[in-house]
Each structure stands twice: as C-alpha cells, then as structure tokens.
Design an enzyme around this catalytic site. Structure first.
Site, PDB file in Angstrom:
ATOM      1  N   GLY A  87      -8.956 -10.354   0.169  1.00  0.00           N
ATOM      2  CA  GLY A  87      -7.794 -10.764   0.916  1.00  0.00           C
ATOM      3  C   GLY A  87      -7.021 -12.276   0.338  1.00  0.00           C
ATOM      4  O   GLY A  87      -5.986 -12.406  -0.064  1.00  0.00           O
ATOM      5  N   LYS A  92     -19.452 -18.292   3.864  1.00  0.00           N
ATOM      6  CA  LYS A  92     -20.919 -18.066   3.962  1.00  0.00           C
ATOM      7  C   LYS A  92     -21.485 -17.533   3.076  1.00  0.00           C
ATOM      8  O   LYS A  92     -21.227 -16.445   2.461  1.00  0.00           O
ATOM      9  CB  LYS A  92     -21.112 -17.513   5.373  1.00  0.00           C
ATOM     10  CG  LYS A  92     -20.691 -18.289   6.517  1.00  0.00           C
ATOM     11  CD  LYS A  92     -20.946 -17.440   7.807  1.00  0.00           C
ATOM     12  CE  LYS A  92     -20.611 -18.302   9.301  1.00  0.00           C
ATOM     13  NZ  LYS A  92     -20.691 -17.571  10.364  1.00  0.00           N
ATOM     14  N   GLY A 137     -13.425  -4.207   1.597  1.00  0.00           N
ATOM     15  CA  GLY A 137     -14.928  -3.778   1.969  1.00  0.00           C
ATOM     16  C   GLY A 137     -15.235  -3.019   0.807  1.00  0.00           C
ATOM     17  O   GLY A 137     -16.445  -3.135   0.345  1.00  0.00           O
ATOM     18  N   ARG A 174       0.794  -1.369   0.018  1.00  0.00           N
ATOM     19  CA  ARG A 174       0.042   0.027   0.006  1.00  0.00           C
ATOM     20  C   ARG A 174       0.861   1.128   0.075  1.00  0.00           C
ATOM     21  O   ARG A 174       0.538   2.098  -0.761  1.00  0.00           O
ATOM     22  CB  ARG A 174      -0.869   0.014   1.157  1.00  0.00           C
ATOM     23  CG  ARG A 174      -2.158  -1.049   0.975  1.00  0.00           C
ATOM     24  CD  ARG A 174      -3.233  -1.010   2.280  1.00  0.00           C
ATOM     25  NE  ARG A 174      -3.924  -1.872   2.126  1.00  0.00           N
ATOM     26  CZ  ARG A 174      -4.955  -2.135   3.251  1.00  0.00           C
ATOM     27  NH1 ARG A 174      -4.813  -1.900   4.495  1.00  0.00           N
ATOM     28  NH2 ARG A 174      -6.044  -2.955   2.853  1.00  0.00           N
TER      29      ARG A 174
END
Length: 396
Positions: A351, A198, A374, A41
């Site tokens: 990730g 999930k 996100g 980053r």
C-alpha cells in the site's frame, strides 16, 4: 509456473456456452455513506469478465467485501454499490444475486454478480461441502484475484479443487509472470528495496531475499535497526534492539556471497515526528541522542539511485523515509525516480509503495505494479501461495 490460463481456454473456443465462475477482487474502499472512493480493483477485474462474455460463456462473478460475519448479510457488507458501479463501467445490467450457493440461473452471454462470498458459512475455513457446492455451479473456475491468493478459502482454493476446470484469469496470470520474471528468473543484478517501520514484520522477507538478491536496500524503521546493528547511533529513532542479531545475520549472510546491505552514510533528522519539524541533514555517525531519523540523507539517496540505474531487476516494497512529510520525502522520491529511469524490470507492491508511485507519477515507468498486499509479501518470503499450488496441481 505450469498453470492453465483462461485466455488460452477462451482462444480455443472451449468457454463457449460454458458456465464460468470468476473469483475477482472487488474489495474496494468506501466512505461512511457506502460510496466507492477508489475503483482500481473493479476496473482491473473487467478484462477477465469481458473475456468470458466475448467467449460466449454464462458468467458468474463473486468477491469478498470488508469483513462480514458468516451467515449475516448486512447492507454494509453487500456488493450493491459494486454492482451499480460495474454496471456503469460496462454499460450493461448486472443482476446481484444473494443466497446463490445452491444454484444460479445464468445463460450464455449473461453476467451476474454473486453476493459477498465471505457471508457464506464455511467460506473462510475452506469447508469441503461448501467448496463442492460452488464447484457444481460451474464448468470453469477462474481465479483472478491475486490479493486473495495467499488465502485457502472456498472461493480461492476449495472450488479450484473440485471444478471441472480450474485456471488463472488474466490479472492473476500477469502477477505470476511478473513474479517469475523478478524472482525466479531475474536479470542480474537483482536489487530489493524493503522499507517499513519494523524488522519484525518483514524479518522472514528480509531473510528470504538475502539468500537471492545482489543488493538489499532497507529503509524506514528497518534501516534504523540495521544502522544500530552496524554500530551507528540512531538517537530516539524507531528501532528493534532485540533483533540486532537477526539484522547482523542478514548483513553477514549477504557479505559472505559478495552481496551488500548498503547502510545509510547520511540521514535526515528532526527533534519531533511532525510535518513541520525542522529537517537537519547529518552524517550517520553524528546522530544525537534526541534525534529522530525520518529519511535517508541526500548522499545516500544519490548513491542508491545510481546503483538502481545499473540494476537488471528491481523489487520494491516500502518507502525509505516518511515520504508523507515534504521535508522527509527526498529519499523515497529519489528511489522512485531512479526506478522510473532504470532499464531494469521492476515490480512493486504494498500500500505505501503504491501511494509513493502515485505521488511521484511513475506508474507507467514501473514494470509491474502488484495488486496484492499480503499475497505480495508472502511471495517475497519465498512461499508458494495456496492459489498457485492448487492451480498447478489442476494443470497436471
């Protein structure tokens, strides 16, 4: 997407002598001794910073780091290690300034790093007064932190409302271009790969993609739920039986418009979740009650890889099996190799996805690797990110 771009501002000479405030993403991982363990980053933020310096601007850069308590700057929350690392990478001195909200001394051609922005009281709540103070520090605000674009905070949204000029840096601009190419103006067939443990964590993503993609490949625990919804046995595999109706709705919705959710026809099973558990390939219909499904089978992997080779656009978020275990990595590896070989434009994020890309060494073959976690997921959900929203408003 109609936004101002910092590259255009610099190219026109409008940044010379101006105070430029860059919101970067320097939130890098560190060990328990405060040493940076991975600097991607930081390196990715340098082009925007250098662009501002080359344009003759007075440059201020800030970022969050970790999850500090507002109003309390502890050594663990300080950007000191980041400042030192950035100095080494850019071969220049970079002062680190604390308590900067009420004023910063910086001249044209200079670069300063402003301490952890989330220490400022009101940052996370996008406090209007704080946002206006920050806006007065600069002539040009540059958002170059896609990983924070889904958060409406002072340094990601509020300052953009009140700064004289608000624009997107090169990193954020590249994300916008890649997202537009992949989702708003895709070359067909458009194939999405969504893996994960999930369905509940990615249900809205699956529903949004199901309305747009030509093929929706599901993997991991998500695939188990879809298999169960299709009437197949999954043994004691991870699944969410209470979401079977949602899974069926996605399958039927895709089918109604001639699209597909390919259900695995064979799988790789084990009796225990362990790296050294014996792996057994089975037809999906033959999964036993005490089996754990830990990967898609070789025939399914081969079929999906073949389909990816003929795709026009590929969106990838999540592995299709427990690729961390050698015996259960084949599905994800075959998917990765197919993406690398495909002529399709591909965009990948998340990730675990980035870990798989690195493991199989296909970084240069993926069209665009998203830097946001996100934020990338919210884009896949079809949401307009706060940072995009405010930059589009300011461009009008």
């Amino acid at each position: 997407m109609n936004i101002l771009r910092f590259a255009d501002i610099c190219a026109s000479g409008q940044a010379r002598g101006k105070r430029v405030f860059i919101r970067a993403d320097l939130n890098v991982p560190m060990d328990n001794k405060g040493r940076i363990t991975e600097d991607t980053r930081i390196r990715a933020s340098i082009p925007c910073i250098q662009m501002a310096l080359d344009a003759g601007a007075a440059v201020m850069v800030t970022s969050h780091l970790g999850r500090p308590t507002e109003g309390q700057l502890t050594p663990a929350d300080s950007l000191t290690p980041v400042a030192k690392h950035l100095e080494e990478l850019m071969n220049r001195q970079i002062p680190l300034i604390a308590n900067w909200v009420d004023g910063v001394e910086v001249q044209a051609g200079q670069l300063v790093l402003l301490e952890n922005c989330r220490v400022n009281i009101g940052e996370k709540k996008n406090d209007t007064t704080l946002s206006q103070k920050m806006a007065r520090l600069c002539d040009i605000f540059v958002h170059d932190a896609f990983g924070t674009a889904h958060r409406a905070e002072c340094t990601t949204y509020g300052i953009a409302q009140y700064a004289a000029t608000a624009c997107a840096g090169p990193l954020l601009s590249a994300e916008i271009d890649a997202i537009t190419k992949a989702l708003a103006q895709p070359k067909r067939p458009l194939v999405a790969i969504v893996g994960g443990s999930k369905v509940s964590s990615k249900l809205t993503i699956l529903q949004a993609l199901a309305r747009n993609v030509d093929q929706l490949i599901v993997g991991g625990g998500i695939a188990n739920t879809f298999m169960l919804a299709s009437g197949l046995p999954i043994g004691k595999s991870l699944a969410e039986p209470d979401l079977l109706s949602d899974a069926r709705a996605v399958i039927l919705g895709m089918k109604d418009r001639g699209a597909e959710v390919p259900i695995p026809t064979d799988v790789v099973t084990a009796k225990a979740f362990s790296a050294d558990a014996p792996a057994v390939v089975k037809l999906s219909k033959d999964v036993a009650d005490d089996d754990l499904i830990l990967d898609i089978g070789p025939e399914t992997a081969k079929r999906l890889a073949h389909q990816l080779l003929s795709a026009g656009t590929i969106v990838w978020n999540g592995p299709v099996g427990v690729f961390e275990f050698a015996a259960f990595q084949n599905g994800t590896q075959q998917i990765a190799r197919a993406i690398a070989q495909s002529s399709a434009f591909s965009i990948a994020g998340g990730g675990d996805t980035l870990a798989a890309i690195a493991k199989y060494g296909i970084e240069k073959q993926v069209g665009y690797i998203s830097t946001g976690g996100g934020a990338f997921l919210e884009v896949l959900e079809g949401k307009t990110l706060p940072a995009f929203e405010v930059l589009m408003k300011r461009a009008c």
